[in-house]
Design an enzyme around this catalytic site. Structure first.
Site, PDB file in Angstrom:
ATOM      1  N   LYS A 184     -20.389   6.331 -27.975  1.00 12.40           N
ATOM      2  CA  LYS A 184     -19.065   6.226 -28.593  1.00 12.40           C
ATOM      3  C   LYS A 184     -19.121   5.061 -29.570  1.00 12.40           C
ATOM      4  O   LYS A 184     -18.999   3.906 -29.194  1.00 12.40           O
ATOM      5  CB  LYS A 184     -18.029   5.959 -27.497  1.00 12.40           C
ATOM      6  CG  LYS A 184     -16.615   6.404 -27.814  1.00 12.40           C
ATOM      7  CD  LYS A 184     -15.961   5.718 -28.983  1.00 12.40           C
ATOM      8  CE  LYS A 184     -15.442   4.334 -28.733  1.00 12.40           C
ATOM      9  NZ  LYS A 184     -15.002   3.656 -29.975  1.00 12.40           N
ATOM     10  N   GLU A 221     -22.610  -6.944 -23.560  1.00 15.88           N
ATOM     11  CA  GLU A 221     -23.052  -7.893 -24.598  1.00 15.88           C
ATOM     12  C   GLU A 221     -21.797  -8.298 -25.350  1.00 15.88           C
ATOM     13  O   GLU A 221     -21.226  -7.481 -26.070  1.00 15.88           O
ATOM     14  CB  GLU A 221     -24.045  -7.223 -25.557  1.00 15.88           C
ATOM     15  CG  GLU A 221     -25.320  -6.720 -24.914  1.00 15.88           C
ATOM     16  CD  GLU A 221     -26.217  -7.831 -24.427  1.00 15.88           C
ATOM     17  OE1 GLU A 221     -26.050  -8.984 -24.862  1.00 15.88           O
ATOM     18  OE2 GLU A 221     -27.082  -7.541 -23.586  1.00 15.88           O
ATOM     19  N   GLU A 235     -14.000 -17.643 -30.949  1.00 14.08           N
ATOM     20  CA  GLU A 235     -14.838 -16.856 -31.856  1.00 14.08           C
ATOM     21  C   GLU A 235     -13.989 -16.357 -33.022  1.00 14.08           C
ATOM     22  O   GLU A 235     -12.969 -15.706 -32.814  1.00 14.08           O
ATOM     23  CB  GLU A 235     -15.419 -15.654 -31.099  1.00 14.08           C
ATOM     24  CG  GLU A 235     -16.376 -14.840 -31.940  1.00 14.08           C
ATOM     25  CD  GLU A 235     -16.905 -13.618 -31.206  1.00 14.08           C
ATOM     26  OE1 GLU A 235     -16.116 -12.911 -30.565  1.00 14.08           O
ATOM     27  OE2 GLU A 235     -18.120 -13.367 -31.283  1.00 14.08           O
TER      28      GLU A 235
HETATM   29  P1  NAD Z   1     -14.145  -4.410 -29.506  1.00 17.92           P
HETATM   30  O1  NAD Z   1     -14.290  -4.920 -28.130  1.00 17.92           O
HETATM   31  O2  NAD Z   1     -12.810  -4.358 -30.117  1.00 17.92           O
HETATM   32  O3  NAD Z   1     -14.704  -2.902 -29.575  1.00 17.92           O
HETATM   33  C1  NAD Z   1     -16.010  -2.576 -29.205  1.00 17.92           C
HETATM   34  C2  NAD Z   1     -16.072  -1.105 -28.827  1.00 17.92           C
HETATM   35  O4  NAD Z   1     -15.283  -0.901 -27.650  1.00 17.92           O
HETATM   36  C3  NAD Z   1     -15.520  -0.156 -29.877  1.00 17.92           C
HETATM   37  O5  NAD Z   1     -16.307   1.013 -29.894  1.00 17.92           O
HETATM   38  C4  NAD Z   1     -14.127   0.148 -29.352  1.00 17.92           C
HETATM   39  O6  NAD Z   1     -13.629   1.397 -29.777  1.00 17.92           O
HETATM   40  C5  NAD Z   1     -14.381   0.163 -27.854  1.00 17.92           C
HETATM   41  N1  NAD Z   1     -13.189  -0.073 -27.018  1.00 17.92           N
HETATM   42  C6  NAD Z   1     -12.065  -0.771 -27.327  1.00 17.92           C
HETATM   43  N2  NAD Z   1     -11.195  -0.738 -26.289  1.00 17.92           N
HETATM   44  C7  NAD Z   1     -11.785  -0.017 -25.307  1.00 17.92           C
HETATM   45  C8  NAD Z   1     -11.407   0.357 -23.991  1.00 17.92           C
HETATM   46  N3  NAD Z   1     -10.231   0.010 -23.485  1.00 17.92           N
HETATM   47  N4  NAD Z   1     -12.271   1.077 -23.242  1.00 17.92           N
HETATM   48  C9  NAD Z   1     -13.478   1.423 -23.734  1.00 17.92           C
HETATM   49  N5  NAD Z   1     -13.893   1.120 -24.990  1.00 17.92           N
HETATM   50  C10 NAD Z   1     -13.058   0.400 -25.756  1.00 17.92           C
HETATM   51  O7  NAD Z   1     -15.168  -5.241 -30.383  1.00 17.92           O
HETATM   52  P2  NAD Z   1     -15.434  -5.124 -31.957  1.00 17.92           P
HETATM   53  O8  NAD Z   1     -14.273  -5.726 -32.664  1.00 17.92           O
HETATM   54  O9  NAD Z   1     -15.873  -3.750 -32.319  1.00 17.92           O
HETATM   55  O10 NAD Z   1     -16.729  -6.056 -32.117  1.00 17.92           O
HETATM   56  C11 NAD Z   1     -16.637  -7.426 -32.241  1.00 17.92           C
HETATM   57  C12 NAD Z   1     -16.977  -8.104 -30.941  1.00 17.92           C
HETATM   58  O11 NAD Z   1     -18.239  -7.636 -30.469  1.00 17.92           O
HETATM   59  C13 NAD Z   1     -17.120  -9.592 -31.109  1.00 17.92           C
HETATM   60  O12 NAD Z   1     -16.487 -10.262 -30.049  1.00 17.92           O
HETATM   61  C14 NAD Z   1     -18.635  -9.804 -31.035  1.00 17.92           C
HETATM   62  O13 NAD Z   1     -19.008 -11.078 -30.603  1.00 17.92           O
HETATM   63  C15 NAD Z   1     -19.058  -8.736 -30.091  1.00 17.92           C
HETATM   64  N6  NAD Z   1     -20.486  -8.405 -30.284  1.00 17.92           N
HETATM   65  C16 NAD Z   1     -21.404  -8.804 -29.340  1.00 17.92           C
HETATM   66  C17 NAD Z   1     -22.762  -8.544 -29.532  1.00 17.92           C
HETATM   67  C18 NAD Z   1     -23.794  -8.993 -28.527  1.00 17.92           C
HETATM   68  O14 NAD Z   1     -24.924  -8.520 -28.606  1.00 17.92           O
HETATM   69  N7  NAD Z   1     -23.485  -9.868 -27.601  1.00 17.92           N
HETATM   70  C19 NAD Z   1     -23.177  -7.881 -30.686  1.00 17.92           C
HETATM   71  C20 NAD Z   1     -22.215  -7.492 -31.613  1.00 17.92           C
HETATM   72  C21 NAD Z   1     -20.869  -7.747 -31.409  1.00 17.92           C
END
Ligand code: NAD
Length: 492
Positions: free
Chosen positions: A189, A264, A395
């Site tokens: 997804k 992650e 962040e």
């Molecule tokens: P996000 O948490 O908003 O979304 C990530 C994913 O989760 C998306 O596909 C989203 O549709 C899905 N999602 C959202 N709500 C959900 C739910 N209730 N149930 C299941 N899935 C759900 O994050 P983002 O804005 O896409 O990415 C930015 C964040 O990701 C930042 O905090 C960044 O630090 C983190 N990140 C971490 C790593 C790592 O390797 N540690 C790498 C890249 C990004």
């Protein structure tokens, strides 16, 4: 100068849309689609099927069927061949993939072409090598001669992979490669903001010859498709990359069925300049650490610790160098920094900038949208700040570098560790013995000395504290995609 869209990119943008389930490209069950934007122009690049619970259910069913059927019978050697083939195809299509990633995420093409896409290909190759080497062992149990006891590494089953928008293709590869190498099937997804290269990957998976249903790609929104995947009883594991808040919610939901979960998450990574750091090496390195991918990097070196006695010299060097960063369209070869991914995300970054100013941090550079460009641009921003400021704690995920002066190294280490995060850290200095002592004292999953954001399929990746659970990459990832079974045979 902006490049014309390559023909293959244009052709893909015209055909992309359906989701990929059971080896077929099809519309969502209710026929809905949603628009995917180019953040550099605000134009719609394509519309894409909006997967919901019904589509997730079909995808899980297809993944389950593949597991019970052809994929469950596929030999490790054959899995290896397919993964190598996929890596080759990624390399053959690298220009198109990089252009799509640049257009959809807003990152400079050159970064996608030299980092995201080749690293993803390397990832599939690395795990292709593991399929035939991830073994159990014979155990030296008591009762000599009476029992043969050994372990097997068995796949978990259907893996739900949920990815963010900042490195969509690369992070999908971090999940798919180990999951497939160890014999699982996957429902991916991707983020609703950046689903395009995941759908391109589906085409390459089809071309590589993976059996139907082994990989399914269902774009959609988090609360719809993502939550449905997390709640599905037949999903054995969720591999999630994204924000801390969503990661925690997933962990809570998964507790009911004790689904395996790896997370992650975010970071506020310290980057420490030691007293003997050489400005010639360090200034570029510190800006790269903070501003690569517009600063939309989980491991961004967003807190720069600078020794007080050299503060003026470093501030001067950093400000002068940051002024020269060229912002522009991601496909323009002269661009060094693109737009942020969305209007909403830009508003979030600007909120933090205003908060920094309001709380008394000193703005050294930038701090505003780049109105000369049509997309969601924010100028590279430098602050001189204190730990108590929100911009030094939370962040931001944008081009905002918070510079924090320190007096003693012990104090810098203590302050570097004083956050809820622990994803990564950087140290810069000529005295390597001292740098290594600092590396060992920092609470971070990855520490770079005289470098930053060095990534390789062999090197494990993950966070301490609220930056995550478990590890991706390297052989450590394999543990998270298999169950270990003990088998005892009575030889009497
Ligand atoms: P996000 O948490 O908003 O979304 C990530 C994913 O989760 C998306 O596909 C989203 O549709 C899905 N999602 C959202 N709500 C959900 C739910 N209730 N149930 C299941 N899935 C759900 O994050 P983002 O804005 O896409 O990415 C930015 C964040 O990701 C930042 O905090 C960044 O630090 C983190 N990140 C971490 C790593 C790592 O390797 N540690 C790498 C890249 C990004």
């Amino acid at each position: 100068m902006v490049l014309n869209l390559p023909e293959k990119v244009q052709a893909f943008l015209q055909r992309v849309g359906p989701l990929y389930v059971g080896g077929r490209f099809q519309e969502a069950q209710d026929g809905e689609r949603f628009p995917v934007l180019n953040p550099a122009t605000r134009e719609v690049l394509a519309t894409v099927a909006r997967g919901k619970a019904a589509d997730i259910a079909l995808a899980v069913e297809a993944a389950e069927k593949a597991l019970q059927g052809p994929w469950g019978r596929t030999s490790p050697d054959e899995r290896s061949r397919l993964l190598f083939r996929l890596a080759e195809l990624i390399e053959e299509h690298a220009e198109t993939l990089a252009a799509l990633e640049a257009l959809n995420v807003g990152k400079p093409f050159i970064e996608a072409r030299t980092a995201d896409i080749p690293l993803a290909a390397q990832h599939f190759r690395y795990f292709a090598g593991w399929t035939t080497k991830w073994t159990g062992e014979v155990l030296p149990v008591s009762f000599p001669g009476q029992y043969l006891a050994y372990t097997r590494r068995e796949p978990l089953g259907v893996v739900g992979a949920i990815t963010p928008w900042n490195f969509p293709f690369l992070i999908a590869s971090w999940k798919l490669a180990p999951a497939l190498a160890t014999g699982n099937t996957v429902v991916l997804k991707p983020s609703e903001l950046t689903p395009l290269t995941a759908l391109y990957l589906a085409e390459l998976i089809e071309e590589a010859g993976f059996p139907k249903g082994v990989v399914n790609v269902v774009p959609g929104f988090g609360e719809e498709a993502g939550a449905a995947l997390v709640n599905h009883p037949k999903v054995a594991k969720i591999s999630f990359t994204g924000s801390v808040e969503v990661g925690k919610a997933i962990l809570k939901q998964a507790a009911d069925s004790l689904k395996r979960v790896t997370l992650e998450l975010g970071g506020k990574s310290p980057n420490i300049l030691l007293e003997d750091a050489d400005p010639k090496k360090v200034v570029r390195g510190a800006l790269f650490a903070a501003f690569f991918n517009q600063g939309e990097v989980c491991a961004a070196g967003s807190r720069l610790f600078v020794p007080k006695q050299r503060l003026d010299e470093f501030l001067e060097g950093l400000t002068q160098a940051a002024k020269t960063i060229r912002q522009g369209h991601p496909l323009d070869p002269a661009s060094q920094m693109g737009p942020l991914v969305s209007e909403e995300h830009r508003a979030r970054v600007l909120y933090y900038i205003h908060k920094g100013i309001e709380e008394g941090a000193k703005l050294l550079l930038g701090g505003e949208p780049n109105e000369t460009l049509p997309g969601f641009y924010v100028k590279p921003t430098l602050f001189l700040a204190e730990d108590r400021h929100t911009i030094a704690q939370e962040e931001i995920f944008g081009p905002v570098l918070t510079i924090l002066p320190y007096e003693t190294l012990e104090e810098a280490i203590q302050r570097a560790n004083a956050t809820r995060y622990g994803l990564a850290a950087g140290i810069w200095g000529e005295d390597l013995r001292r740098a290594i002592r600092v590396a060992h004292a920092l609470q971070a999953g990855t520490v770079w000395v005289n470098g930053y954001l060095l990534l390789d399929a062999t090197s494990p990746w993950g966070g301490y504290k609220e930056s995550g659970l478990g590890r991706e990459m390297g052989r450590y990832a394999l543990e998270h995609y298999t169950e270990t079974k003990s088998v005892w045979v009575n030889l009497a």
